[in-house]
Motif scaffolding. Structure first.
Motif, PDB file in Angstrom:
ATOM      1  N   THR A 147      -8.890   6.586   7.288  1.00  0.00           N
ATOM      2  CA  THR A 147      -9.295   6.203   5.938  1.00  0.00           C
ATOM      3  C   THR A 147     -10.801   6.297   5.744  1.00  0.00           C
ATOM      4  O   THR A 147     -11.304   5.883   4.705  1.00  0.00           O
ATOM      5  CB  THR A 147      -8.839   4.773   5.641  1.00  0.00           C
ATOM      6  OG1 THR A 147      -9.335   3.919   6.668  1.00  0.00           O
ATOM      7  CG2 THR A 147      -7.336   4.679   5.552  1.00  0.00           C
TER       8      THR A 147
ATOM      9  N   PHE B 214      -8.890  -0.452   2.164  1.00  0.00           N
ATOM     10  CA  PHE B 214      -7.481  -0.049   2.291  1.00  0.00           C
ATOM     11  C   PHE B 214      -6.674  -1.190   2.902  1.00  0.00           C
ATOM     12  O   PHE B 214      -5.600  -1.543   2.407  1.00  0.00           O
ATOM     13  CB  PHE B 214      -7.387   1.228   3.137  1.00  0.00           C
ATOM     14  CG  PHE B 214      -6.069   1.931   3.051  1.00  0.00           C
ATOM     15  CD1 PHE B 214      -5.730   2.678   1.936  1.00  0.00           C
ATOM     16  CD2 PHE B 214      -5.168   1.879   4.107  1.00  0.00           C
ATOM     17  CE1 PHE B 214      -4.516   3.353   1.857  1.00  0.00           C
ATOM     18  CE2 PHE B 214      -3.952   2.543   4.046  1.00  0.00           C
ATOM     19  CZ  PHE B 214      -3.628   3.281   2.924  1.00  0.00           C
TER      20      PHE B 214
ATOM     21  N   THR C  30       2.896   3.180  -4.085  1.00  0.00           N
ATOM     22  CA  THR C  30       2.188   4.210  -4.846  1.00  0.00           C
ATOM     23  C   THR C  30       0.717   3.801  -4.932  1.00  0.00           C
ATOM     24  O   THR C  30       0.365   2.643  -4.661  1.00  0.00           O
ATOM     25  CB  THR C  30       2.741   4.338  -6.276  1.00  0.00           C
ATOM     26  OG1 THR C  30       2.437   3.130  -6.999  1.00  0.00           O
ATOM     27  CG2 THR C  30       4.246   4.600  -6.275  1.00  0.00           C
ATOM     28  N   GLU C  31      -0.104   4.744  -5.307  1.00  0.00           N
ATOM     29  CA  GLU C  31      -1.519   4.435  -5.501  1.00  0.00           C
ATOM     30  C   GLU C  31      -1.681   3.355  -6.574  1.00  0.00           C
ATOM     31  O   GLU C  31      -2.536   2.474  -6.443  1.00  0.00           O
ATOM     32  CB  GLU C  31      -2.299   5.693  -5.865  1.00  0.00           C
ATOM     33  CG  GLU C  31      -2.378   6.686  -4.724  1.00  0.00           C
ATOM     34  CD  GLU C  31      -3.109   7.961  -5.071  1.00  0.00           C
ATOM     35  OE1 GLU C  31      -4.253   7.866  -5.580  1.00  0.00           O
ATOM     36  OE2 GLU C  31      -2.549   9.048  -4.844  1.00  0.00           O
ATOM     37  N   ASP C  32      -0.864   3.417  -7.610  1.00  0.00           N
ATOM     38  CA  ASP C  32      -0.914   2.395  -8.660  1.00  0.00           C
ATOM     39  C   ASP C  32      -0.542   1.020  -8.110  1.00  0.00           C
ATOM     40  O   ASP C  32      -1.126   0.012  -8.512  1.00  0.00           O
ATOM     41  CB  ASP C  32       0.011   2.757  -9.829  1.00  0.00           C
ATOM     42  CG  ASP C  32      -0.544   3.880 -10.685  1.00  0.00           C
ATOM     43  OD1 ASP C  32      -1.763   4.140 -10.636  1.00  0.00           O
ATOM     44  OD2 ASP C  32       0.254   4.512 -11.403  1.00  0.00           O
TER      45      ASP C  32
ATOM     46  N   SER D  60      -3.582  -0.603  -6.457  1.00  0.00           N
ATOM     47  CA  SER D  60      -4.692  -1.041  -7.313  1.00  0.00           C
ATOM     48  C   SER D  60      -4.277  -1.949  -8.467  1.00  0.00           C
ATOM     49  O   SER D  60      -5.140  -2.567  -9.099  1.00  0.00           O
ATOM     50  CB  SER D  60      -5.437   0.184  -7.875  1.00  0.00           C
ATOM     51  OG  SER D  60      -4.572   0.963  -8.669  1.00  0.00           O
TER      52      SER D  60
ATOM     53  N   SER E 168      -9.992   3.967  -6.970  1.00  0.00           N
ATOM     54  CA  SER E 168      -9.300   5.249  -6.813  1.00  0.00           C
ATOM     55  C   SER E 168      -9.806   5.979  -5.571  1.00  0.00           C
ATOM     56  O   SER E 168      -9.054   6.723  -4.937  1.00  0.00           O
ATOM     57  CB  SER E 168      -9.450   6.117  -8.061  1.00  0.00           C
ATOM     58  OG  SER E 168     -10.809   6.425  -8.293  1.00  0.00           O
TER      59      SER E 168
ATOM     60  N   THR F 110      -7.607   4.229  -2.949  1.00  0.00           N
ATOM     61  CA  THR F 110      -6.169   4.494  -3.043  1.00  0.00           C
ATOM     62  C   THR F 110      -5.816   5.960  -2.821  1.00  0.00           C
ATOM     63  O   THR F 110      -4.682   6.256  -2.452  1.00  0.00           O
ATOM     64  CB  THR F 110      -5.599   4.024  -4.392  1.00  0.00           C
ATOM     65  OG1 THR F 110      -6.256   4.737  -5.460  1.00  0.00           O
ATOM     66  CG2 THR F 110      -5.786   2.524  -4.580  1.00  0.00           C
ATOM     67  N   HIS F 111      -6.776   6.872  -2.989  1.00  0.00           N
ATOM     68  CA  HIS F 111      -6.452   8.288  -2.764  1.00  0.00           C
ATOM     69  C   HIS F 111      -6.116   8.564  -1.298  1.00  0.00           C
ATOM     70  O   HIS F 111      -5.553   9.609  -0.974  1.00  0.00           O
ATOM     71  CB  HIS F 111      -7.572   9.209  -3.270  1.00  0.00           C
ATOM     72  CG  HIS F 111      -8.545   9.646  -2.231  1.00  0.00           C
ATOM     73  ND1 HIS F 111      -9.637   8.898  -1.863  1.00  0.00           N
ATOM     74  CD2 HIS F 111      -8.551  10.756  -1.455  1.00  0.00           C
ATOM     75  CE1 HIS F 111     -10.295   9.539  -0.907  1.00  0.00           C
ATOM     76  NE2 HIS F 111      -9.673  10.661  -0.630  1.00  0.00           N
ATOM     77  N   HIS F 112      -6.393   7.619  -0.405  1.00  0.00           N
ATOM     78  CA  HIS F 112      -6.036   7.781   1.006  1.00  0.00           C
ATOM     79  C   HIS F 112      -4.542   7.539   1.258  1.00  0.00           C
ATOM     80  O   HIS F 112      -4.024   7.945   2.307  1.00  0.00           O
ATOM     81  CB  HIS F 112      -6.853   6.818   1.882  1.00  0.00           C
ATOM     82  CG  HIS F 112      -8.291   7.193   1.976  1.00  0.00           C
ATOM     83  ND1 HIS F 112      -8.752   8.194   2.793  1.00  0.00           N
ATOM     84  CD2 HIS F 112      -9.382   6.700   1.349  1.00  0.00           C
ATOM     85  CE1 HIS F 112     -10.059   8.304   2.678  1.00  0.00           C
ATOM     86  NE2 HIS F 112     -10.457   7.414   1.800  1.00  0.00           N
ATOM     87  N   LEU F 113      -3.864   6.899   0.322  1.00  0.00           N
ATOM     88  CA  LEU F 113      -2.459   6.562   0.534  1.00  0.00           C
ATOM     89  C   LEU F 113      -1.573   7.772   0.826  1.00  0.00           C
ATOM     90  O   LEU F 113      -0.823   7.742   1.812  1.00  0.00           O
ATOM     91  CB  LEU F 113      -1.906   5.751  -0.645  1.00  0.00           C
ATOM     92  CG  LEU F 113      -0.437   5.342  -0.499  1.00  0.00           C
ATOM     93  CD1 LEU F 113      -0.232   4.433   0.715  1.00  0.00           C
ATOM     94  CD2 LEU F 113       0.052   4.658  -1.783  1.00  0.00           C
TER      95      LEU F 113
END
Length: 170
Positions: A41, A48, A112-114, A117, A142, A145-148
């Motif tokens: 990450t 994270f 999910t990314e949502d 966050s 973001s 969360t883009h690492h998910l």
């Protein structure tokens, strides 16, 4: 400071338990090459973990659940000796067993990314002193969360192969 993961077979994990220097060399070689054995990450590791914790994830996916070495409770960090030849960074690595990797894959796969966050205010991360201190800038959630999706693919592949994962911060 970056969060890192290295996929290892159960046999490699057993060897790493006996020889962390060997595991360090494997990790460095994996980081130097291109491949799917290593991921992480980056600087978003703390955030994270914070977001996973807010989701009720109890398994320490970022840090690893199992210790390779016992680290004494030291009043002064200088009391803990480091292996200068194999400096993993910020403390010794930890790991997730193949069973824990499968649990991590299932847990991450359901998010999910949502989800990560939703309902989070960046000021909350600033108050919690989450590294790095970037929470006064817009849209940093973001960035975390883009690492998910990468974590989902990494842990799904590791689980499919029955691998363990070595976790460390450098």
């Amino acid at each position: 400071m970056n969060g890192n993961w290295l996929r290892v077979t159960p046999a490699e994990l057993a060897r790493a338990k006996d020889d962390l220097g060997w595991a360090y060399d494997v990790a460095q070689a994996a980081m130097d090459g291109a491949g799917e054995r290593v991921d992480g990450t980056g600087k978003a590791w703390h955030a994270f973990d914070f977001l996973l914790d807010r989701q009720g994830v109890e398994l320490p996916i970022v840090y690893g659940a199992e210790a390779f070495v016992e680290t004494p409770e030291a009043e002064d960090e200088d009391d803990v000796t480091e292996d200068s030849e194999h400096d993993w960074g910020y403390g010794p690595p930890r790991y997730l067993t193949p069973e824990q990797v499968a649990e991590a894959a299932a847990t991450l796969g359901g998010l999910t990314e949502d989800d990560l966050s939703r309902g989070v205010d960046q000021a909350e991360l600033a108050r919690a002193d989450i590294y790095p201190q970037v929470w006064d800038r817009p849209d940093q959630l973001s960035w975390v969360t883009h690492h998910l999706p990468y974590a989902q693919r990494f842990f799904a592949a590791a689980a499919r192969e029955g691998d363990a994962v070595i976790c460390w911060l450098d």
